[in-house]
Design a protein around this motif. Structure first.
Motif, PDB file in Angstrom:
ATOM      1  N   LYS A  23      -7.572  19.359  16.624  1.00  0.00           N
ATOM      2  CA  LYS A  23      -8.775  19.204  18.051  1.00  0.00           C
ATOM      3  C   LYS A  23      -9.482  17.680  17.092  1.00  0.00           C
ATOM      4  O   LYS A  23      -8.773  17.613  16.098  1.00  0.00           O
ATOM      5  N   LYS A  24     -10.506  17.683  17.889  1.00  0.00           N
ATOM      6  CA  LYS A  24     -11.108  15.975  17.740  1.00  0.00           C
ATOM      7  C   LYS A  24     -12.214  16.127  16.623  1.00  0.00           C
ATOM      8  O   LYS A  24     -12.025  15.680  15.905  1.00  0.00           O
ATOM      9  N   GLU A  25     -13.083  17.169  15.872  1.00  0.00           N
ATOM     10  CA  GLU A  25     -13.541  17.344  14.590  1.00  0.00           C
ATOM     11  C   GLU A  25     -11.796  17.255  13.824  1.00  0.00           C
ATOM     12  O   GLU A  25     -12.653  16.715  12.600  1.00  0.00           O
ATOM     13  N   TYR A  26     -10.971  16.701  13.437  1.00  0.00           N
ATOM     14  CA  TYR A  26      -9.856  16.829  12.639  1.00  0.00           C
ATOM     15  C   TYR A  26      -9.109  15.623  12.651  1.00  0.00           C
ATOM     16  O   TYR A  26      -8.569  15.358  12.088  1.00  0.00           O
ATOM     17  N   ILE A  27     -10.203  14.902  13.136  1.00  0.00           N
ATOM     18  CA  ILE A  27      -9.837  12.942  14.050  1.00  0.00           C
ATOM     19  C   ILE A  27      -9.639  12.127  12.542  1.00  0.00           C
ATOM     20  O   ILE A  27      -8.865  11.568  12.728  1.00  0.00           O
ATOM     21  N   ARG A  28     -10.138  12.562  11.210  1.00  0.00           N
ATOM     22  CA  ARG A  28     -10.141  11.788  10.062  1.00  0.00           C
ATOM     23  C   ARG A  28      -8.953  12.478   8.782  1.00  0.00           C
ATOM     24  O   ARG A  28      -8.624  12.300   8.603  1.00  0.00           O
ATOM     25  N   ASN A  29      -8.767  13.289   9.787  1.00  0.00           N
ATOM     26  CA  ASN A  29      -7.528  14.159   8.523  1.00  0.00           C
ATOM     27  C   ASN A  29      -5.831  13.830   9.174  1.00  0.00           C
ATOM     28  O   ASN A  29      -5.108  14.553   8.404  1.00  0.00           O
ATOM     29  N   ILE A  30      -5.361  13.790  10.151  1.00  0.00           N
ATOM     30  CA  ILE A  30      -4.257  13.724  10.741  1.00  0.00           C
ATOM     31  C   ILE A  30      -4.036  12.590  10.024  1.00  0.00           C
ATOM     32  O   ILE A  30      -4.750  11.660  10.436  1.00  0.00           O
ATOM     33  N   PRO A  31      -3.051  12.687   9.507  1.00  0.00           N
ATOM     34  CA  PRO A  31      -2.203  11.032   9.092  1.00  0.00           C
ATOM     35  C   PRO A  31      -1.325   9.944  10.382  1.00  0.00           C
ATOM     36  O   PRO A  31      -1.951  10.896  11.102  1.00  0.00           O
ATOM     37  N   GLY A  32      -1.268   8.570  10.263  1.00  0.00           N
ATOM     38  CA  GLY A  32      -0.452   8.254  11.661  1.00  0.00           C
ATOM     39  C   GLY A  32      -1.274   6.921  12.068  1.00  0.00           C
ATOM     40  O   GLY A  32      -2.736   7.412  11.837  1.00  0.00           O
ATOM     41  N   GLY A  55       0.845  -1.354   0.017  1.00  0.00           N
ATOM     42  CA  GLY A  55      -0.262  -0.068  -0.045  1.00  0.00           C
ATOM     43  C   GLY A  55       1.299   1.556   0.010  1.00  0.00           C
ATOM     44  O   GLY A  55       0.320   2.581  -0.764  1.00  0.00           O
ATOM     45  N   THR A  56       2.096   1.254   0.431  1.00  0.00           N
ATOM     46  CA  THR A  56       3.166   2.562   0.418  1.00  0.00           C
ATOM     47  C   THR A  56       3.314   2.735  -0.401  1.00  0.00           C
ATOM     48  O   THR A  56       3.350   4.469  -0.772  1.00  0.00           O
ATOM     49  N   ASN A  57       3.263   1.835  -2.057  1.00  0.00           N
ATOM     50  CA  ASN A  57       3.958   2.452  -2.644  1.00  0.00           C
ATOM     51  C   ASN A  57       2.962   3.192  -3.574  1.00  0.00           C
ATOM     52  O   ASN A  57       3.007   4.381  -4.314  1.00  0.00           O
ATOM     53  N   PRO A  58       2.341   3.495  -3.975  1.00  0.00           N
ATOM     54  CA  PRO A  58       0.350   4.009  -4.634  1.00  0.00           C
ATOM     55  C   PRO A  58       0.862   5.717  -3.830  1.00  0.00           C
ATOM     56  O   PRO A  58       0.363   6.316  -3.797  1.00  0.00           O
ATOM     57  N   ALA A  59       0.355   5.213  -1.702  1.00  0.00           N
ATOM     58  CA  ALA A  59       0.666   5.983  -1.299  1.00  0.00           C
ATOM     59  C   ALA A  59       2.252   7.153  -1.668  1.00  0.00           C
ATOM     60  O   ALA A  59       1.533   8.034  -1.447  1.00  0.00           O
ATOM     61  N   SER A  60       2.603   6.518  -1.736  1.00  0.00           N
ATOM     62  CA  SER A  60       4.369   7.351  -1.925  1.00  0.00           C
ATOM     63  C   SER A  60       4.112   8.346  -3.125  1.00  0.00           C
ATOM     64  O   SER A  60       4.477   9.748  -3.043  1.00  0.00           O
ATOM     65  N   LYS A  67      -5.023   7.294  -1.902  1.00  0.00           N
ATOM     66  CA  LYS A  67      -5.716   7.834  -1.507  1.00  0.00           C
ATOM     67  C   LYS A  67      -5.598   8.292  -0.045  1.00  0.00           C
ATOM     68  O   LYS A  67      -6.837   8.705   0.828  1.00  0.00           O
ATOM     69  N   ALA A  68      -5.205   7.257   0.941  1.00  0.00           N
ATOM     70  CA  ALA A  68      -4.782   7.250   1.950  1.00  0.00           C
ATOM     71  C   ALA A  68      -4.289   9.478   2.575  1.00  0.00           C
ATOM     72  O   ALA A  68      -3.791   9.996   1.877  1.00  0.00           O
ATOM     73  N   THR A  69      -4.126   9.018   4.222  1.00  0.00           N
ATOM     74  CA  THR A  69      -4.565  10.710   4.372  1.00  0.00           C
ATOM     75  C   THR A  69      -2.783  10.841   4.155  1.00  0.00           C
ATOM     76  O   THR A  69      -1.857  12.194   3.954  1.00  0.00           O
ATOM     77  N   ARG A 126      -7.758   5.766   7.228  1.00  0.00           N
ATOM     78  CA  ARG A 126      -7.013   6.879   6.842  1.00  0.00           C
ATOM     79  C   ARG A 126      -5.794   6.191   6.205  1.00  0.00           C
ATOM     80  O   ARG A 126      -5.361   6.658   5.666  1.00  0.00           O
ATOM     81  N   GLU A 127      -5.541   5.739   6.258  1.00  0.00           N
ATOM     82  CA  GLU A 127      -3.936   5.026   6.369  1.00  0.00           C
ATOM     83  C   GLU A 127      -3.611   4.530   4.543  1.00  0.00           C
ATOM     84  O   GLU A 127      -4.923   3.591   4.252  1.00  0.00           O
ATOM     85  N   GLN A 128      -2.572   4.113   5.040  1.00  0.00           N
ATOM     86  CA  GLN A 128      -1.444   3.303   3.103  1.00  0.00           C
ATOM     87  C   GLN A 128      -2.433   2.332   2.686  1.00  0.00           C
ATOM     88  O   GLN A 128      -2.569   1.746   2.039  1.00  0.00           O
ATOM     89  N   HIS A 129      -2.265   1.372   4.055  1.00  0.00           N
ATOM     90  CA  HIS A 129      -2.817  -0.279   3.718  1.00  0.00           C
ATOM     91  C   HIS A 129      -3.978  -0.310   3.270  1.00  0.00           C
ATOM     92  O   HIS A 129      -4.017  -1.873   2.842  1.00  0.00           O
ATOM     93  N   ILE A 130      -5.270   0.549   3.858  1.00  0.00           N
ATOM     94  CA  ILE A 130      -6.155  -0.274   3.317  1.00  0.00           C
ATOM     95  C   ILE A 130      -6.902   0.915   2.679  1.00  0.00           C
ATOM     96  O   ILE A 130      -7.085   0.620   1.142  1.00  0.00           O
ATOM     97  N   ARG A 131      -5.831   2.493   2.200  1.00  0.00           N
ATOM     98  CA  ARG A 131      -6.901   3.357   1.558  1.00  0.00           C
ATOM     99  C   ARG A 131      -5.745   3.410  -0.267  1.00  0.00           C
ATOM    100  O   ARG A 131      -6.251   4.585  -0.943  1.00  0.00           O
TER     101      ARG A 131
END
Lengths: 495, 449
Positions: free
Chosen positions: B283-292, A180-185, B322-324, B314-319
């Protein structure tokens, strides 16, 4: 609710719930300088009036609290950790010992170069060693992690095309089996992702690749061996096609543990790669990091390396930091990189030597295949041919008994074995991705096969029991859905 | 076979190959095209432990280390006192050699540590949501910039010129290919502080937000409340020194929307700036925008409290694309160190460290002010770091002091081309600097001509 704390787990409280006013775990020197009061030093509006609610606990309480927490973890030091794609090899204690040396630990990034020659020498020699292992022309040690290395590599590719005024290359090709990191990077470098499907036999589809290549493609990102553990044997053709189309070829070093001393990305036609030193070079994963993601490049990308580059003066042998590189992409982080991780990396390379690294890859591949042939006897292995350092099994057939891959994974926990990576790569539905690494003995592998077989049998005979697993872990299956729906992400002191 | 980390005997290798119906190891590598096959890696032979230690000792000893010196160097990385308990706990294999907590049932140790870490950092920064670490202060600042642009759906972001110059470089590196325009606003060269009016002229409506330091690179405590008020519609990102927050008001209480920072001062060693820890809260309202990674509390099927990773979509292994963020490995172990530090120091200890660092810095500052050849450059309030204009060429001063086993100050010429900085250098002081060291430094400075 039943009390379920094992004899050695003292409690299940947070550190904040152990706080007692007046307790402390550390003393600083009694050198207050009362003539400078807070009011003398800072404007009233900026003096903190509401204390940060940090806990107040004694040293022994802190030590016990975190020692007991540590015991709730599975780790490489506890047992087998065949997590595919993560290369959970043993982390030598020697690496820890040398990383703790005062002359490494207590140096400041802005000390004059003359006072950190040993550190610069270590980094320079590590750059050189990584060049040799990868067949690349230059290496930067700055990236903090594998994905950060990917980013740095792709960012250099971006700079390369911009420099050539080739502005139309806005897309990057990534196979559907990629991490997943490939497309994300690539996306973090502004690229649009073109995903190409794999062939029936799990490799890059050359015909699809040909179709996708064109003047709008900046790069192809590949992992070789790929995430199914299969070597992309048509890599020569792929590299040629990429370069003819004006694209560069990126090597994801996540699977580098399979090929050290056997074949080099630089020789296979890759232009840039990152190393996951926390995978391949035995530095610890630390619950998620820090790792380090050095990047190697061919000469075409050398001008774009992030600054500083560590160099050695050819005449007097003095090491120095070259920060004046006009085409550099700039900085990707502050200072030099994760130096404490780089020390461990170098200790490992010195320990292993060239032949040792090659032996590591050979034994990693041997271990993986030894597991594959045995596991394929009771679990589907979709691409059941000689694999590299890892392979992917498929639990789809267990659905007949109402069992998912997740249940098998949870079952392993009751045997003290960390489950393999599950549900990745995405192209295998109930994927079980197994990577034993070279540091495991035949005995450990044999036991794993026995346990896994027992669980597959259990799936068929008493699936309801397997669905209950795990039952012996500190907590049982957790409600992740409501944790995400109504996230509680910090503690608040009770009024 | 002689390689201590590889356990296979020759008999075992033979037996394993036999189980697969293979003859030799090479049979496993037949997929590699012949033309690429490597004969041998041109690296030296492997070394025994004793020889690795010898080589490492040689390298380590040829560095001048801060324990041999008095150190007055900062610029984002500071030497604070580190409780002995920290390395003993942090080096436990159960923490050190665990992976990312993807299997929560056997990762409750890591997960609870991160939950406690998030809480502590939120307490310090005055925020409701924090992730369980970024790489370092610079990359956290770049993520704060991306986050602001994502929230506001704007492609322009403003940064203070008094932010750490390396952070600004990283922000520029990250912004360029994303098509985000970075604009900067100046600081007042007398006070070292940002002027709200000057900032307002730069932070136009097109800007998603702006980033200021607290304290800024020069150690100055910015009037962030006034800056907040000057541009109420833009997001305010504050790069904070977590130790300073022991005595300074939390950025969250002063109107910050995002707080980022370098966490090394919280128990981390210097390590050439390599033991870094990126802090990021919001802030809590931005919880879906924070990475990591973010850890949340939940219950297991028996109703017991437990912790899991939350909002993974939000994270790369799922999204994926389109991840944050692309962040995967983070600096979790350094977050453990920071957690141990904050637990050991506690509510009163952290305040005391912050107070004493500031007091000792002010004491040195007062002493330098009385010297003929040195002047304080900025008049604004400062925390534990300050800029001095020196008649002695700063690099010469640094070199002469190093001969007396004093590390520092930091010549600012190192970072800026403009002649304004040619004679400026920066001193950092912490509770780890003993009063006698401060006297020693001052006496040496008076001697140097």
């Amino acid at each position: 609710m039943s009390e379920r704390l094992s004899g050695y787990r003292l409690d299940d409280k947070l550190i904040f719930e152990k706080s007692e006013t007046g307790h402390t775990g550390y003393d600083i020197p009694a050198e207050e300088i009362p003539e400078f009061s807070l009011q003398d030093m800072f404007p009233e509006a900026y003096i903190r009036s509401r204390d940060a609610e940090l806990p107040e606990v004694s040293e022994v309480d802190v030590v016990r609290h975190y020692t007991n927490l540590s015991k709730l973890n599975h780790s490489v030091d506890n047992g087998f950790y065949p997590l595919g794609s993560c290369t959970m090899k043993y982390n030598p204690k020697l690496n820890e010992a040398v990383a703790a040396l005062e002359g490494f630990q207590q140096i400041h990034p802005y000390q004059p170069e003359s006072s950190i020659q040993g550190a610069l020498a270590l980094m320079y020699e590590l750059q050189e060693a990584l060049k040799i292992v990868s067949g690349m022309d230059a290496v930067t040690l700055q990236p903090a992690a594998g994905a950060h290395g990917e980013y740095t590599g792709m960012r250099m590719i971006y700079a390369y095309h911009q420099d050539r005024r080739d502005f139309e290359r806005k897309k990057v090709i990534v196979p559907d089996s990629a991490h997943g990191t490939n497309p994300a990077s690539a996306a973090m470098c502004g690229y649009e992702i073109v995903e190409i499907p794999s062939t029936e036999d799990g490799r890059v589809n050359i015909a699809e690749l040909k179709k996708a290549l064109g003047p709008d493609i900046a790069a192809i990102m590949l992992t070789n061996p790929n995430t199914l553990g299969l070597f992309e044997n048509e890599i020569c053709e792929i590299a040629q096609m990429a370069h003819e189309a004006g694209a560069l070829l990126y090597y994801d070093g996540a699977n580098f543990n399979a090929i050290m001393g056997k074949v080099r990305p630089g020789d296979m036609g890759f232009d840039v790669m990152h190393f996951n030193v926390h995978k391949t070079f035995s530095t610890p994963h630390g619950m998620g990091g820090p790792g380090s993601g050095p990047v190697g490049v061919k000469a075409v990308l050398q001008p774009y390396l992030p600054v500083p580059v560590i160099e050695k003066h050819p005449e007097n042998g003095v090491y120095w930091c070259n920060a004046k590189r006009p085409k550099s992409i700039g900085k990707v982080r502050a200072y030099f990189g994760n130096f404490n991780v780089l020390i461990r990396t170098m200790a490992y390379i010195l320990s292993m030597g060239g032949e040792g690294l090659k032996m590591a890859s050979e034994m990693a591949v041997l271990n993986a295949n030894y597991l594959r042939v045995q596991i394929a006897e009771f679990l589907d292995v979709p691409h059941n041919e000689i694999c590299m350092h890892e392979f992917v099994a498929d639990g789809t057939r267990l659905k007949e008994w109402g069992i998912k891959t997740l249940d098998i994974a949870k079952g392993l926990l009751d045997y003290g074995i960390h489950p393999p990576t599950i549900y990745f790569p995405l192209i295998v539905h109930e994927a079980v991705m197994i990577e034993p690494t070279e540091t495991e003995t035949k005995d450990t592998l044999d036991r794993f096969v026995t346990v896994l077989k027992k669980l597959v049998d259990m799936a068929k005979r008493s699936p309801e029991r397997l669905k209950e697993a795990p039952t012996t872990t500190p907590v049982r299956r957790l409600d992740e859905t409501s944790a995400t729906k109504n996230p509680v992400v910090r503690y608040h002191k009770k009024a | 076979m002689g390689y201590r980390y590889i356990p296979h005997s020759e008999d075992e290798v033979r037996a394993m190959l036999q189980r697969m119906g293979l003859q030799k190891i090479e049979d496993l590598f037949s997929d590699i095209p012949d033309r690429f096959r490597l004969e041998k890696l041109a690296l030296p032979e492997g070394k025994v432990e004793a020889d690795v230690i010898r080589q490492m000792n040689d390298w380590s000893k040829s560095n001048l280390n801060a324990n041999e010196c008095a150190i007055f160097m900062g610029g984002g990385i500071y030497q604070h006192l580190i409780p002995s308990a920290i390395p003993f706990i942090a080096e436990r294999g159960e923490f050190l050699t665990a992976y990312t907590p993807y299997q929560p049932e056997v990762s409750q140790g890591s997960l609870q540590v991160f939950f406690e870490f998030q809480t502590m950092i939120c307490e310090l920064t005055g925020m409701e949501v924090g992730n369980a670490s970024m790489y370092d202060g610079a990359s956290a600042a770049a993520e704060a910039m991306l986050m602001a642009c994502r929230i506001k759906r704007k492609m322009k972001f403003a940064v203070s010129e008094a932010i750490h110059p390396e952070y600004l470089e990283v922000i520029r590196t990250v912004a360029e290919p994303m098509g985000i325009e970075i604009v900067t606003f100046p600081y007042n060269r007398e006070t070292g502080m940002t002027e709200p009016e000057e900032m307002k002229a730069v932070v136009t409506e097109a800007c998603a937000g702006f980033l200021v330091g607290y304290p800024n690179f020069f150690g100055i405590i910015e009037d962030i409340q006034a800056l907040r008020a000057a541009v109420p519609d833009a997001l305010m990102a504050v790069n904070a020194n977590p130790i300073a927050l022991g005595v300074l008001k939390a950025p969250g209480d002063l109107g910050a929307d995002i707080v980022c920072g370098e966490g090394q001062p919280l128990g981390g060693s210097l390590y050439l700036g390599g033991m870094s820890l990126g802090l990021l809260t919001t802030k809590k309202e931005y919880i879906r925008n924070i990475p990591g990674r973010i850890i949340g509390e939940t219950k297991d099927i028996d109703g017991h409290r437990g912790f899991v990773m939350v909002l993974q979509t939000r994270e790369q292994h799922i999204r994926r694309a389109k991840a944050t963020s692309n962040i995967c490995s983070n600096h979790a172990h350094n977050a453990l160190v920071a957690t141990l530090y904050m637990a050991l120091l506690g509510k009163q200890g952290l305040k005391a460290v912050a107070l004493q660092s500031a007091q000792k810095a002010h004491a040195l500052h007062a002493r330098i002010e009385r010297m003929e050849r040195y002047r304080s450059r900025f008049s604004g309030p400062f925390f534990n770091e300050f800029v001095v204009e020196s008649n002695v060429e700063p690099e010469v001063l640094q070199k002469e002091l190093m001969e007396q086993y004093i590390l520092g100050p930091l010549p600012l010429k190192h970072f800026y081309r403009e002649s304004f900085y040619d004679h400026l250098c920066m001193f950092a002081v912490t509770e780890a600097n003993r009063i006698e060291d401060i006297h020693f430094l001052a006496a040496r400075m008076e001697e140097i001509v």
